[in-house]
Write a protein that holds these residues in place. Structure first.
Motif, PDB file in Angstrom:
ATOM      1  N   LEU A  22      32.838  11.436 -11.017  1.00  0.00           N
ATOM      2  CA  LEU A  22      33.813  12.041 -11.928  1.00  0.00           C
ATOM      3  C   LEU A  22      34.505  11.006 -12.817  1.00  0.00           C
ATOM      4  N   GLN A  35      44.010  13.366  -4.310  1.00  0.00           N
ATOM      5  CA  GLN A  35      43.110  14.491  -4.594  1.00  0.00           C
ATOM      6  C   GLN A  35      42.000  14.643  -3.564  1.00  0.00           C
ATOM      7  N   LEU A  59      38.948  17.386  -3.596  1.00  0.00           N
ATOM      8  CA  LEU A  59      37.565  16.974  -3.831  1.00  0.00           C
ATOM      9  C   LEU A  59      36.669  17.365  -2.666  1.00  0.00           C
ATOM     10  N   TYR A  66      35.659  21.007  -2.998  1.00  0.00           N
ATOM     11  CA  TYR A  66      34.598  21.239  -3.983  1.00  0.00           C
ATOM     12  C   TYR A  66      33.249  20.778  -3.450  1.00  0.00           C
ATOM     13  N   TYR A 118      32.418  22.669 -10.482  1.00  0.00           N
ATOM     14  CA  TYR A 118      33.552  23.387  -9.900  1.00  0.00           C
ATOM     15  C   TYR A 118      34.873  22.699 -10.263  1.00  0.00           C
ATOM     16  N   TYR A 119      34.857  21.380 -10.229  1.00  0.00           N
ATOM     17  CA  TYR A 119      36.072  20.623 -10.553  1.00  0.00           C
ATOM     18  C   TYR A 119      36.463  20.837 -12.013  1.00  0.00           C
ATOM     19  N   GLU A 120      35.479  20.784 -12.894  1.00  0.00           N
ATOM     20  CA  GLU A 120      35.757  20.931 -14.323  1.00  0.00           C
ATOM     21  C   GLU A 120      36.308  22.314 -14.650  1.00  0.00           C
ATOM     22  N   ARG A 149      37.885  24.376 -12.547  1.00  0.00           N
ATOM     23  CA  ARG A 149      38.716  24.767 -11.413  1.00  0.00           C
ATOM     24  C   ARG A 149      39.777  25.805 -11.768  1.00  0.00           C
ATOM     25  N   SER A 173      33.644  29.595 -12.108  1.00  0.00           N
ATOM     26  CA  SER A 173      33.255  28.551 -11.149  1.00  0.00           C
ATOM     27  C   SER A 173      32.695  29.114  -9.863  1.00  0.00           C
TER      28      SER A 173
END
Length: 201
Positions: A28, A40, A44, A47, A168-170, A172, A178
């Motif tokens: 990331l 985080q 993380l 995800y 998924y993070y992008e 979120r 997602s």
């Protein structure tokens, strides 16, 4: 053909220590060297777990090694039963359960695991697999997965997990997207690992 009642249960989860959080951070391009580096980590990890679950569901492959139990009402093929996931490294027990709930553990000398990266099978040493009584079931306990460490995964599957977790993070904050979307690049990486329905008969 009779319908088969089946239930697969994950008895142990992916250990926290096996999750590639630092690798994911690098993927990331998150900053490092700050006091808040670990703030985080829990997010993380979530995800990564979601991505692992999605990849396993799409491919029928267990990525990180863990224990499962699988119950079914009758054998699809008593000369050799295909297992629901791969790869399987060991069968811990086979237990017959009668209609009243009584359990009989099958002697391990009566069956053998035939490992396969697509379709592992439980096979009788001779004759057929033990008879499942009417109204009863059989429960198998087995160990599945490429290995206990992230480094045991094939490179394509590891990359697919990182890409999907990053997706998924992008996204979120866009839960409708997602939760269901599988990016094309991830699908392409997974295609050769998929087990088609006909292989599990």
């Amino acid at each position: 053909m009779r319908s088969i009642s089946m239930m697969l249960v994950e008895e142990t989860e992916v250990p926290q220590g096996a999750l590639p959080v630092d690798v994911f951070k690098a993927h990331l391009r998150l900053g490092s060297g700050f006091a808040e580096d670990n703030v985080q980590d829990a997010v993380l990890e979530s995800y990564l777990r979601a991505a692992i679950a999605a990849v396993e569901a799409r491919t029928g492959k267990v990525l990180i090694e863990r224990e499962f139990s699988w119950s079914l009402s009758h054998w699809r093929d008593a000369s050799g039963q295909a297992l629901p996931v791969a790869p399987v490294s060991a069968v811990a027990s086979v237990t017959l359960v009668d209609r009243a709930g009584g359990e009989t553990v099958v002697n391990p000398a009566r069956y053998v695991l035939r490992p396969d990266m697509q379709r592992p099978r439980l096979c009788p040493v001779s004759g057929l697999l033990p008879v499942i009584a009417g109204g009863g079931m059989v429960r198998l306990r087995f160990l599945a997965g490429y290995g206990p460490e992230w480094s045991d995964l094939p490179a394509d599957l590891a990359q697919a997990v990182l890409l999907l977790a990053a997706h998924y993070y992008e996204y979120r904050h866009e839960t409708a997207l997602s939760g269901r979307c599988m990016p094309f690049g991830v699908s392409s990486l997974l295609e050769r690992f998929r087990t088609f329905a006909g292989c599990m008969s």
